[in-house]
Design an enzyme around this catalytic site. Structure first.
Site, PDB file in Angstrom:
ATOM      1  N   ARG A  91       3.446  19.989   6.390  1.00  0.00           N
ATOM      2  CA  ARG A  91       4.480  19.080   6.908  1.00  0.00           C
ATOM      3  C   ARG A  91       5.599  19.764   7.707  1.00  0.00           C
ATOM      4  NH1 ARG A  91       7.346  15.817   4.574  1.00  0.00           N
ATOM      5  NH2 ARG A  91       6.837  14.055   5.911  1.00  0.00           N
ATOM      6  N   GLU A 121       0.849  -1.211   0.000  1.00  0.00           N
ATOM      7  CA  GLU A 121       0.000   0.000   0.000  1.00  0.00           C
ATOM      8  C   GLU A 121       0.873   1.245   0.000  1.00  0.00           C
ATOM      9  OE1 GLU A 121      -1.982  -0.317   3.762  1.00  0.00           O
ATOM     10  OE2 GLU A 121      -3.183  -2.059   3.197  1.00  0.00           O
ATOM     11  N   PRO A 122       1.666   1.463  -1.038  1.00  0.00           N
ATOM     12  CA  PRO A 122       2.577   2.603  -1.020  1.00  0.00           C
ATOM     13  C   PRO A 122       1.864   3.920  -1.317  1.00  0.00           C
ATOM     14  CG  PRO A 122       2.716   1.539  -3.131  1.00  0.00           C
ATOM     15  CD  PRO A 122       1.736   0.724  -2.310  1.00  0.00           C
ATOM     16  N   CYS A 175      -1.762  33.526  10.329  1.00  0.00           N
ATOM     17  CA  CYS A 175      -1.561  34.173  11.629  1.00  0.00           C
ATOM     18  C   CYS A 175      -1.228  33.147  12.705  1.00  0.00           C
ATOM     19  CB  CYS A 175      -2.814  34.960  12.000  1.00  0.00           C
ATOM     20  SG  CYS A 175      -3.208  36.150  10.732  1.00  0.00           S
ATOM     21  N   GLU A 176      -0.087  32.517  12.596  1.00  0.00           N
ATOM     22  CA  GLU A 176       0.417  31.530  13.553  1.00  0.00           C
ATOM     23  C   GLU A 176       1.933  31.619  13.521  1.00  0.00           C
ATOM     24  OE1 GLU A 176      -1.127  28.890  15.279  1.00  0.00           O
ATOM     25  OE2 GLU A 176      -3.160  29.131  14.499  1.00  0.00           O
ATOM     26  N   ARG A 199       3.679   7.575  -0.257  1.00  0.00           N
ATOM     27  CA  ARG A 199       4.787   8.514  -0.399  1.00  0.00           C
ATOM     28  C   ARG A 199       5.792   8.086  -1.467  1.00  0.00           C
ATOM     29  NH1 ARG A 199       6.414  11.704   4.002  1.00  0.00           N
ATOM     30  NH2 ARG A 199       5.516  10.150   5.396  1.00  0.00           N
ATOM     31  N   TYR A 206       5.287  18.347  11.415  1.00  0.00           N
ATOM     32  CA  TYR A 206       6.235  17.268  11.726  1.00  0.00           C
ATOM     33  C   TYR A 206       7.681  17.763  11.803  1.00  0.00           C
ATOM     34  CZ  TYR A 206       2.394  14.593   9.578  1.00  0.00           C
ATOM     35  OH  TYR A 206       1.182  14.079   9.229  1.00  0.00           O
TER      36      TYR A 206
END
Ligand code: LLP
Length: 430
Positions: free
Chosen positions: A320, A281-282, A349-350, A284, A324
């Protein structure tokens, strides 16, 4: 092609970044920014590498939609022979829309609703990967109501510790929410074998994502194979599939991508001994290196001794880095000569809205374009409308041609589901 700056499919030609035979500057002018651009050649190349790796044994490759479920990419992968791996009713809908035969779809996920299971059964998919005894019972009940026998595979938690780069993308460790605990699988399998409306057709695992070592696959596959043997000893011989999940890593920076020859030589013999059809089940691996995000520089500024590049893309387009701490290569569309150490940040705004921190980048100026590399997987798929930002357009390049495969959102899309004049329901009847 010129010097390869990003990855396969993306390179500088006459000083300008290209995707295959198309200038990314041309796409930015024509389509606007931010825009995701995908290379069909790269997707074909990655898919073929997997096919080659698996050629020695019976196998099926089920592309994982969650990595990138754009219809044109799904149709491309289907045309290459892929099946689909879905984790929600929405992904099942997308897979069927893109022309996958129901018999080429498998359905996983830890929290399938009754409605989703019913939809999968009604469509007639290849099998459901069940993640608990309760789910197997639910599938049995829903299949009974339809007078059918549902194909079920059990997702085993192989309980293997991993080298994935972030805790959030480890899934197959002891105590994770995914799968059936290793020492309970035989019990759940025996129960499944007794249920009248369930046929146990496989075992499944998924170790985690962005894996670069092969050993966890060997260990996990051996663990699945030992369950297959134990079930045979107990008279359960209905298994057809051994699904070893996704997780193969790609190069973002300096990582060593997994050695596919080694994978073939140390994992496949164990699968072959079981006599079962291998499923992978690839996600990425197939699309990760096939995408770039083109963004325009809005401003340059300094604050507290830091230099900032404020781009028109940020965490809403590519989550990402912020979620992460993931690394994505960033280059200028056209090299400028001078290099500066900058934080590349978005308009959201973060404070956590960044694409790169302390990164050496060409001295780009407002109006210049930057190209963020290797965003084909979990890029657009994780984009959001936070700050009421419009999700970007997606473009597919194939040789010298390009096509818009998803239009940029418009303001009307943001408010489409909102009710202008709420229709109040009086619930004060007590
Ligand atoms: N199968 C199952 C059951 C999965 O949970 C996943 C990914 C895959 C297959 C595909 O894994 P891949 O081949 O793509 O590694 N958003 C994160 C990655 C989350 C992966 C979730 N599961 C990221 O951006 O790194």
């Amino acid at each position: 092609m010129g010097q390869s700056v990003l990855t396969t499919g993306f390179a500088r030609v006459d000083g300008v970044m290209h995707c295959e035979g198309v200038s990314l500057e041309r796409i930015a002018h024509d389509v606007g920014t931010p825009v995701y651009v995908y290379s069909a050649a790269t997707i074909r190349d990655r898919y073929e590498r997997l096919e080659k790796m698996l050629v020695s044994i019976p196998h099926r490759i089920h592309y994982t939609l969650k990595a990138n479920s754009s219809r044109a990419l799904l149709e491309l992968l289907r045309s290459l022979g892929a099946g689909a791996d879905v984790v929600s009713g929405g992904e099942l809908h997308r897979a069927l829309n893109a022309g996958f035969a129901p018999a080429d779809v498998i359905f996983g996920g830890v929290g399938k609703t009754e409605r989703e299971i019913a939809e999968a059964l009604d469509a007639g998919i290849l099998f459901l990967n069940a993640e608990s005894e309760a789910e197997v019972r639910m599938i049995d009940r829903l299949a009974a109501a339809r007078g059918i026998v549902a194909n079920v595979s059990l997702r085993v938690n192989p309980e293997i510790t991993l080298d994935a780069p972030h805790d959030y993308i480890k899934t197959g460790g002891r105590g994770h929410k995914f799968g059936i605990p290793y020492d309970e699988v035989v019990h759940v399998a025996e129960l499944s074998a007794k249920l009248a409306n369930v046929k146990l057709v496989g075992l499944d695992m998924h170790l985690g994502s962005q894996l670069s070592r092969i050993d966890p696959y060997r260990e996990g596959t051996e663990r699945l194979a030992s369950i297959v043997a134990e079930l045979a000893r107990r008279g359960i011989r209905t298994l057809e599939y051994l699904d070893i999940g996704g997780g193969l890593g790609v190069r973002y920076d300096t990582e060593e991508p997994p050695d596919l020859r080694r994978f073939a030589s140390i994992v496949l013999p164990t699968v072959a001994e079981t006599g079962l059809m291998l499923i992978m089940e690839p996600g990425r691996f197939v699309v990760g290196n096939a995408g770039a995000l083109v963004s325009q520089v809005l401003y340059r500024k300094r604050s507290g001794g830091k230099e900032y590049v404020v781009a028109d893309a940020g965490m809403t387009e590519l989550l990402r880095p912020s979620h992460y701490g993931a690394f994505h290569n960033i280059v200028a569309m056209r090299q400028r000569g001078d290099v500066r150490t900058v934080d590349v940040v978005g308009p959201v705004c973060e404070s956590g809205d960044f694409l790169a921190l302390n990164r050496d980048l060409d001295d780009v100026q407002p109006g210049d374009y930057i190209v963020i590399g290797d965003v084909g997987a979990y890029g657009y798929a994780m984009a959001s409308n936070y700050n009421s930002r419009l999700r970007p357009a997606e473009v597919l390049v194939d040789g010298e041609r390009y096509a818009i495969i998803a239009a940029r959102e418009e303001y009307a899309d943001l408010t489409r589901l909102e009710v202008a004049r709420p229709d109040w329901i009086d619930a004060g009847e007590l």
